[in-house]
Each structure stands twice: as structure tokens, then as C-alpha cells.
Scaffold this motif. Structure first.
Motif, short mmCIF file in Angstrom:
data_model
loop_
_atom_site.label_atom_id
_atom_site.label_comp_id
_atom_site.label_asym_id
_atom_site.label_seq_id
_atom_site.Cartn_x
_atom_site.Cartn_y
_atom_site.Cartn_z
N ASP A 135 1.03 -1.73 0.20
CA ASP A 135 -0.02 0.19 0.28
C ASP A 135 0.44 1.48 -0.37
O ASP A 135 0.32 2.47 -0.76
CB ASP A 135 -1.01 0.17 1.65
N PHE A 138 2.61 3.47 -3.88
CA PHE A 138 0.88 3.91 -4.41
C PHE A 138 1.22 5.59 -4.02
O PHE A 138 0.87 5.77 -3.09
CB PHE A 138 -0.47 3.20 -3.73
N ARG A 143 -3.30 5.93 -7.67
CA ARG A 143 -4.40 6.06 -6.12
C ARG A 143 -5.01 6.48 -7.68
O ARG A 143 -6.49 5.25 -7.69
CB ARG A 143 -4.42 6.44 -5.39
N THR A 170 -2.63 -4.75 -10.60
CA THR A 170 -1.29 -4.46 -10.33
C THR A 170 -0.09 -5.55 -10.86
O THR A 170 -0.55 -6.43 -10.45
CB THR A 170 -0.76 -3.80 -8.70
#
Length: 500
Positions: A135, A138, A143, A170
Motif C-alpha cells: 500500500d 502507491f 491511486r 497491479t
């Protein structure tokens, strides 16, 4: 380790220490009764990360020091280092479509179907330690691009699986916290290197194989300016889509008319050697980042977590068969790939990349000298029927829609020149075309009745009983994917075949 006597006979000699070569050396040396020699023209920095250059380890950029040609045209870039392209690429791993496997199995037989290759795909994913995008990697742009894909109606898909059709997602990454985890790390660690039956010889440029009466009798190499000969029972060429056909041609295996022009005696007349180069072309559409986007990217870079892209869309042009895809749409934002910008300013844009081109280029020798640069023509967007230009135009329409989405248009506007890419003439498109760096096809596999086939489905070179080619060059068509994961899986599969 370095063998004390290069002329010592090996069971298998692997010519080329790129992605495929690393896999082959590791898997084939698992049998302690089999002696394996791996030859690599570039440097081997060893099993310990601290000995490797920071540029090679940094997954946030594309290093260009350990390559065959510095300051060459971008389509010519190829790695010259143990680990090959996995040391200089973007660390992305995706998989192609069911159509790819249909094409490959027609050329190479049932071992190339998706179900047959699945265990090798999984083995490659596990050995390379491929992982999902965390996470924290990004950016604001990535995003927003995910949101834009959803806005355009795309569904989420697994980019590293043959399942599904067009969609967004991804890639799997061979990087961990900014460290590029290359194939040499994954397959040739200290434990593997300690095997007494494995010799790794770096700085060894392959000149040619001595082919007589349908067998390779030895391979001439140059190490530290000295010529030596390596002898083995079986030879596997893994020098990549540009290097493998060059080794074959210097060995007298290739188109007889071209070999005569360079003064090379023809041993096996194979017109397909170097003749079917396929690379994936693309058009980058620049955008102008807003001040807010630049500020966000600068903060991300300062924290060490800025990556230019962490998502993509696989899309279908108007010419693509139903259920498949022939385009990657890649939104990027970060430091420019070429050139520089002032501090605090970044490059943003969206690329339309054609995954299944119809155009065919070629690789040829300029001379019989192994040190001479190759004659490489990718022939981007050149197919007579105009398929590739039309498909790229479909991609540019998707780029325009994506750029106009609510999610992205608030972060970047049209480029300063204000000239839409979709309005360019065919020649202007050809002038602007770039590459995704995924060449294949120059030693393509095929059926016995295919006049351009170089190898069969088990990678055996026609007319030479103890010679194989194992790398991206044997793929007769490009996958609808980045090539690293397919090449890893192919090498796993063909290593298994060689073990048998």
C-alpha cells in the motif's frame, strides 16, 4: 565460482547468465552427478547484496551501467550482467492471455498450454519471491489511476495469471522495500554457488560454437582478452533475443545468404535465425502535472517511496479477439525516464503499449567479429496491412478517455503543445514510437513444416543434436504481458525437460 580449467568437459554448458541462464544453472545443478558451466559476458557481483552497485539494487530507477551499449538507441538496451534484464528493468511481472498459449502450443506442442505451464509459472513466482504492490508504494497518481480505471468500467483482474480478460490491476514485483531482487539473487544464492558441480564464469564473451556433422564440438569464448574453448555434452544458448541469434549466426547456423556476406561458412541453413524480431511498441502521451501533484510526488520521493507506476490496464483494441487484450495502458508520474526536470517538478503521462504487434523486424551481424555491434531493426509499426498503427490508435483513444476521467484530470492537464496524440499522422506516430523493452522471436520455435522455425517445442535447434536455445528468442509471438515472468517459467519448464 571460477573453474580452474575451462577446457574440462561439462555435462551442460549454458551460454548466457541472464534470467533464463540463472534458472537453468540452478535447476540443472540440483543433480550432484551433473556438471554445469554457466558463462556470462558481464560482471558477477557475487551472492551478497552489499557487493552489488547501488544503482543495480535500486528498484525505483532503471540502471544503465551494466549494458552492452551505452548511449545507444533505446530499443537496443540489453543487460550485460549476471541476472540479465532482471537487474535493469522495472521489476514488473505480468502474465499473458489464453491466446498466447494457443499460439505457442500450435508452434511447440501441448507442453506450452496454460495448464501444462501452470506449475512452472507458480515455481517461478515462488522462487523469485514475487509480491503484490504494498500500500505504501502507491502515489497519489497511482491511486487516482486505479480510480480512473474503475470510472471507465474496467474490472479488477490478476495481472500475473492467465485468467480473465481486459481489466485493471497491479503487477507482481521482484522488489522489496526499494531493493531490486534479481534472478541472480533468487536462483544463484551462496548455497547454490557452493555446489562443486557448478562453475560460474563471468567476463566470458561467447564468440561461436564449432559445429561439425550436426553436433557442437566446443564453444570458443574470450575471457580477459584470451581465447579459450569450453567443451560439454550439451550446450544451451541463453544470450537473449539479440544475443542468441548472433551466437548461432557466428557459428554458421542461420540464413546462408547473410552468412556468406559476413564471410561465415554455413553449417546449418536456417532462414529464421534473427528473422522474426517482435518487440512491443508504445506511444507516451505527456500531461502537465498540477502544483498539487508535484507537491505530493515530491513528498513521496523525500520519503523514499516514489515509484513512477504501480498499476496498469490491459485493454482490447478494435482489432483484438473477444475475451483477450492486446494493449497495456500505463499511467506514470515521477522523475523523467530520459532527461531531467528542475527539483520539485515531475513528468506525468499515459502510455499506450501494443502487446501483440504484427510487425516483424530482424537481427543481423555486421561482421563475423563478436565484438562488433549488431544490426538491429525492430521495424515498429511497419506491417503492410497497418494493423499496428490502427491498434495503437485504439490505445490512444483509451488514453484520452483515461486522461479526461474525473480522477486524473484534477491532477494533470494536457501537455503544453496542446496537440492530441490521436491526431498525429501515421508517420508522426512512427517518429514518436518507443518500446516496452520486451523483444522476442529471433530463434522462434515452430513445427517441422515451418520454414522459419529455429527450434522445436523442447528448444532443440534444427539440425544440431546437442544444442538448444532457452530464452525469450524462442517465442514465436509476443505475450500480452511483460516478458520477465514468462521467461522465468519457460526456463523452469525447459530445465525440467533437460533434466529428463
Amino acid at each position: 565460482m571460477r573453474s580452474t580449467s575451462l577446457t574440462t568437459g561439462y555435462d551442460i554448458a549454458i551460454l548466457g547468465g541472464g534470467v533464463a541462464g540463472c534458472v537453468l544453472a540452478a535447476r540443472l545443478s540440483e543433480d550432484p552427478g551433473r556438471t554445469v558451466c554457466l558463462l556470462e559476458a558481464g560482471k558477477d557481483y557475487g551472492p551478497h547484496q552489499q557487493a552489488w552497485p547501488q544503482k543495480v539494487l535500486n528498484a525505483r530507477a532503471l540502471p544503465r551501467d551494466d549494458v552492452w551499449e551505452r548511449h545507444a538507441a533505446v530499443h537496443r538496451i540489453r543487460a550485460r550482467i549476471l541476472g540479465g534484464s532482471s537487474c535493469i528493468n522495472g521489476c514488473w511481472n505480468t502474465w499473458g492471455s489464453a491466446s498466447d498459449h494457443a499460439e505457442w502450443s500450435r508452434a511447440g506442442g501441448p507442453m506450452w498450454t496454460a495448464p501444462a505451464m501452470e506449475r512452472f509459472r507458480r515455481a517461478a513466482v515462488e522462487q523469485m519471491g514475487l509480491r503484490a504492490v504494498p500500500d505504501g508504494e502507491f502515489s497519489l497518481w497511482s491511486r487516482a489511476a486505479l480510480a480512473a480505471a474503475r470510472e471507465l468500467g474496467y474490472q479488477e483482474v490478476d495481472m500475473a495469471s492467465p485468467d480473465g480478460g481486459p481489466g485493471y490491476g497491479t503487477p507482481l514485483l521482484n522488489s522489496v522495500d526499494g531493493l531490486r531482487w534479481n534472478a541472480a539473487f533468487a536462483y544463484l544464492d551462496a548455497e547454490v554457488r557452493s555446489r562443486p558441480n557448478l562453475s560460474i564464469i563471468s567476463g566470458a564473451s561467447v564468440d561461436r560454437a564449432a559445429v561439425r556433422a550436426g553436433r557442437v564440438r566446443g564453444v570458443d569464448i574470450v575471457v580477459d582478452g584470451q581465447r579459450e574453448t569450453v567443451h560439454a555434452d550439451t550446450y544451451v544458448v541463453a544470450c537473449g533475443t539479440f544475443g542468441s541469434p548472433a551466437v548461432l549466426m557466428r557459428s554458421g547456423i542461420g540464413p546462408a545468404s547473410q552468412l556468406r556476406e559476413t564471410g561465415i561458412r554455413t553449417e546449418i541453413d536456417l532462414p529464421g535465425v534473427g528473422a522474426q524480431l517482435v518487440d512491443q511498441p508504445g506511444i507516451f502521451v505527456p500531461l502537465t502535472p498540477t502544483a498539487d501533484l508535484n507537491t505530493s510526488l515530491a513528498a513521496k520521493q523525500a520519503s523514499g517511496d516514489l515509484y513512477v507506476s504501480r498499476m496498469l490496464i490491459r485493454a482490447a483494441s478494435a482489432l483484438c479477439p473477444d475475451g483477450s487484450w492486446d494493449l497495456h495502458i500505463n499511467p506514470t508520474a515521477g522523475p523523467p525516464l530520459f532527461g531531467r526536470l528542475p527539483p520539485g517538478e515531475y513528468e506525468a503521462g499515459i502510455s499506450a503499449l501494443l502487446m501483440k504487434p504484427a510487425s516483424r523486424g530482424r537481427v543481423r551481424l555486421r561482421s563475423a567479429d563478436h565484438a562488433d555491434a549488431l544490426d538491429i531493426d525492430p521495424a515498429f509499426l511497419s506491417d503492410p496491412a497497418g494493423h499496428d498503427v490502427a491498434a495503437i490508435r485504439s490505445g490512444l483513444e483509451i488514453v484520452q478517455e483515461l486522461a479526461a476521467s474525473a480522477a486524473l484530470k484534477s491532477l494533470a492537464g494536457p501537455a503544453a503543445d496542446g496537440h492530441p496524440a490521436q491526431d498525429l499522422s501515421d508517420q508522426e506516430l512512427r517518429d514518436r514510437v518507443g518500446t516496452y523493452w520486451h523483444p522476442v522471436g529471433t530463434c522462434a520455435m515452430g513445427t517441422p513444416d515451418d520454414p522459419l522455425a529455429v527450434v522445436d517445442g523442447e528448444a532443440r535447434v534444427r539440425g544440431v543434436s546437442n544444442l538448444r536455445v532457452v530464452d525469450a528468442s524462442i517465442l514465436p509471438t509476443a505475450p500480452a504481458a511483460n516478458t520477465q515472468l514468462p521467461v522465468l517459467a519457460i526456463a523452469e519448464m525447459l530445465a525440467d525437460s533437460l533434466r529428463g
